[in-house]
Design an enzyme around this catalytic site. Sequence first.
Site, PDB file in Angstrom:
ATOM      1  N   CYS A  50       0.821  -1.224   0.000  1.00 19.18           N
ATOM      2  CA  CYS A  50       0.000   0.000   0.000  1.00 19.18           C
ATOM      3  C   CYS A  50       0.851   1.268   0.000  1.00 19.18           C
ATOM      4  O   CYS A  50       0.322   2.355  -0.243  1.00 19.18           O
ATOM      5  CB  CYS A  50      -0.941  -0.003   1.188  1.00 19.18           C
ATOM      6  SG  CYS A  50      -1.953  -1.478   1.243  1.00 19.18           S
ATOM      7  N   HIS A  79      -3.536   7.124   3.106  1.00 10.96           N
ATOM      8  CA  HIS A  79      -3.937   5.842   2.527  1.00 10.96           C
ATOM      9  C   HIS A  79      -5.336   5.510   3.037  1.00 10.96           C
ATOM     10  O   HIS A  79      -5.617   5.591   4.233  1.00 10.96           O
ATOM     11  CB  HIS A  79      -2.928   4.777   2.959  1.00 10.96           C
ATOM     12  CG  HIS A  79      -3.314   3.384   2.580  1.00 10.96           C
ATOM     13  ND1 HIS A  79      -3.870   3.076   1.362  1.00 10.96           N
ATOM     14  CD2 HIS A  79      -3.224   2.213   3.255  1.00 10.96           C
ATOM     15  CE1 HIS A  79      -4.109   1.776   1.312  1.00 10.96           C
ATOM     16  NE2 HIS A  79      -3.740   1.230   2.445  1.00 10.96           N
ATOM     17  N   ASN A 122     -10.233  -0.214   0.253  1.00  5.57           N
ATOM     18  CA  ASN A 122      -8.769  -0.119   0.264  1.00  5.57           C
ATOM     19  C   ASN A 122      -8.239  -0.642  -1.077  1.00  5.57           C
ATOM     20  O   ASN A 122      -8.342  -1.837  -1.353  1.00  5.57           O
ATOM     21  CB  ASN A 122      -8.227  -0.946   1.433  1.00  5.57           C
ATOM     22  CG  ASN A 122      -6.713  -0.921   1.519  1.00  5.57           C
ATOM     23  OD1 ASN A 122      -6.027  -0.482   0.593  1.00  5.57           O
ATOM     24  ND2 ASN A 122      -6.179  -1.422   2.625  1.00  5.57           N
TER      25      ASN A 122
HETATM   26  N1  COA Z   1     -17.944  -8.889   9.597  1.00  7.23           N
HETATM   27  C1  COA Z   1     -18.379  -9.186  10.827  1.00  7.23           C
HETATM   28  N2  COA Z   1     -17.551  -9.474  11.855  1.00  7.23           N
HETATM   29  C2  COA Z   1     -16.237  -9.462  11.593  1.00  7.23           C
HETATM   30  C3  COA Z   1     -15.716  -9.166  10.322  1.00  7.23           C
HETATM   31  C4  COA Z   1     -16.626  -8.876   9.293  1.00  7.23           C
HETATM   32  N3  COA Z   1     -16.233  -8.582   8.044  1.00  7.23           N
HETATM   33  N4  COA Z   1     -14.362  -9.231  10.374  1.00  7.23           N
HETATM   34  C5  COA Z   1     -14.048  -9.544  11.641  1.00  7.23           C
HETATM   35  N5  COA Z   1     -15.177  -9.702  12.382  1.00  7.23           N
HETATM   36  C6  COA Z   1     -15.301 -10.038  13.783  1.00  7.23           C
HETATM   37  C7  COA Z   1     -14.101 -10.738  14.329  1.00  7.23           C
HETATM   38  O1  COA Z   1     -14.163 -12.132  14.049  1.00  7.23           O
HETATM   39  C8  COA Z   1     -14.230 -10.456  15.812  1.00  7.23           C
HETATM   40  O2  COA Z   1     -15.163 -11.341  16.373  1.00  7.23           O
HETATM   41  P1  COA Z   1     -14.894 -11.961  17.829  1.00  7.23           P
HETATM   42  O3  COA Z   1     -14.861 -10.780  18.762  1.00  7.23           O
HETATM   43  O4  COA Z   1     -16.060 -12.859  17.999  1.00  7.23           O
HETATM   44  O5  COA Z   1     -13.577 -12.668  17.716  1.00  7.23           O
HETATM   45  C9  COA Z   1     -14.853  -9.058  15.841  1.00  7.23           C
HETATM   46  O6  COA Z   1     -15.418  -8.842  14.549  1.00  7.23           O
HETATM   47  C10 COA Z   1     -13.848  -7.974  16.113  1.00  7.23           C
HETATM   48  O7  COA Z   1     -12.727  -8.207  15.299  1.00  7.23           O
HETATM   49  P2  COA Z   1     -11.501  -7.256  15.335  1.00  7.23           P
HETATM   50  O8  COA Z   1     -10.422  -7.811  14.454  1.00  7.23           O
HETATM   51  O9  COA Z   1     -11.158  -6.902  16.737  1.00  7.23           O
HETATM   52  O10 COA Z   1     -12.149  -5.972  14.650  1.00  7.23           O
HETATM   53  P3  COA Z   1     -11.519  -4.585  14.445  1.00  7.23           P
HETATM   54  O11 COA Z   1     -12.335  -3.572  15.098  1.00  7.23           O
HETATM   55  O12 COA Z   1     -10.032  -4.591  14.716  1.00  7.23           O
HETATM   56  O13 COA Z   1     -11.711  -4.389  12.867  1.00  7.23           O
HETATM   57  C11 COA Z   1     -10.425  -4.515  10.863  1.00  7.23           C
HETATM   58  C12 COA Z   1     -11.111  -5.293  11.965  1.00  7.23           C
HETATM   59  C13 COA Z   1      -9.757  -5.491   9.903  1.00  7.23           C
HETATM   60  C14 COA Z   1     -11.472  -3.705  10.131  1.00  7.23           C
HETATM   61  C15 COA Z   1      -9.380  -3.561  11.495  1.00  7.23           C
HETATM   62  O14 COA Z   1      -8.580  -4.268  12.405  1.00  7.23           O
HETATM   63  C16 COA Z   1      -8.498  -2.931  10.475  1.00  7.23           C
HETATM   64  O15 COA Z   1      -8.941  -2.150   9.655  1.00  7.23           O
HETATM   65  N6  COA Z   1      -7.180  -3.212  10.551  1.00  7.23           N
HETATM   66  C17 COA Z   1      -6.247  -2.695   9.624  1.00  7.23           C
HETATM   67  C18 COA Z   1      -6.364  -3.445   8.358  1.00  7.23           C
HETATM   68  C19 COA Z   1      -5.743  -2.730   7.219  1.00  7.23           C
HETATM   69  O16 COA Z   1      -5.827  -1.543   7.102  1.00  7.23           O
HETATM   70  N7  COA Z   1      -5.140  -3.497   6.345  1.00  7.23           N
HETATM   71  C20 COA Z   1      -4.590  -3.042   5.150  1.00  7.23           C
HETATM   72  C21 COA Z   1      -3.285  -2.442   5.419  1.00  7.23           C
HETATM   73  S1  COA Z   1      -2.751  -1.618   4.008  1.00  7.23           S
END
Ligand code: COA
Length: 302
Positions: free
Chosen positions: A88, A229, A259
């Site tokens: 990215c 980003h 993204n």
């Molecule tokens: N729909 C519903 N539930 C989801 C889900 C989805 N698409 N994806 C994850 N969950 C669930 C998880 O399984 C977890 O459930 P649990 O509590 O029963 O285990 C819960 O939601 C919380 O997950 P968590 O990973 O803590 O959520 P979060 O608030 O951190 O959000 C992201 C997840 C991926 C959106 C966030 O961590 C993020 O944006 N991270 C950076 C990713 C990124 O930018 N990547 C690219 C880099 S260039």
Amino acid sequence: MVDTSDEWITTRTGIKERWICDENESNSDMSLAAGLRALEMSGNKPEDIELLLIGTVTPDKRLPSLACVVQDKMGLVNATAVDVVAACAGFLTGLSMANAYIKAGLFKKIMVIGAEKLSSITDYTDRNTCVLFGDGAGAAIVEASDGDDGILSIYIKSDGRHKKLLWIPDGGSDSPAHKINSLNGHHFDIIMNGKEVFKHAVRMMADASNRVLADANLKAEDVNVMVPHQANIRIMKSTAKRLGIPEEKVFVNLHKYGNTSAASVPIAFDEAVRSGKIKKGDIVLMTAFGGGLIWGSAVVRW
Ligand code: COA
């Protein structure tokens, strides 16, 4: 396809829509479209471009580079064409190389593209990733100039210790596609530890942004528009808050495209310019992070 909801995606990420290539569209098609628009906007012809750098992790083929394919399609007959593999942060890394080449006097006109067909490496049974990624391309042309506009400071950094936070385990030379029995094929797709990436992303983008601002003798309040980003609205807001940049100065189009990795900063920058959000003379702060981990920032006077 997965157990998710519009409410979860909207509140946790800020994403409303993503765009996916159809089976006849390639990354080089998107790169070509973006590059032609940049040529038109800047008043350049294909033969004026001396170097083409494309930030991408989704080239049409493993060989040749996406840049060589696009060079051919766009008719950049006088250019050297090279891919930049920085996930990215691919566009900003390409921009930093363009800046250095121009300062060194090696090239005068450089096209930098960020382009990804992430749908080709997304596992649509993995809700951790499939709700986030979209396809797209954006392009810029960087030229030598005597004025006080342009790139004021740019900084790129990586930390390979975090290489498995966001990666594609198989399909590379240590586990070639035709030689391994990958887990249902899904180890050819992106695997991500979202929570960890989130934490690093905010810290790293804020650090890189503070560095470029200090290097350019600027303060957070001097920034007119921040173009981060477009990964997650919460990451963008947290980074801006850490820098002391008010939310209304942060350009957001994440809700429309998701993204798009290396394409996200140039698509956002282009939209901000064409919509009049970025005006002549504005100080613009760009920042990005991605798998590697690799991250960086640039501050420019438009
Ligand atoms: N729909 C519903 N539930 C989801 C889900 C989805 N698409 N994806 C994850 N969950 C669930 C998880 O399984 C977890 O459930 P649990 O509590 O029963 O285990 C819960 O939601 C919380 O997950 P968590 O990973 O803590 O959520 P979060 O608030 O951190 O959000 C992201 C997840 C991926 C959106 C966030 O961590 C993020 O944006 N991270 C950076 C990713 C990124 O930018 N990547 C690219 C880099 S260039």
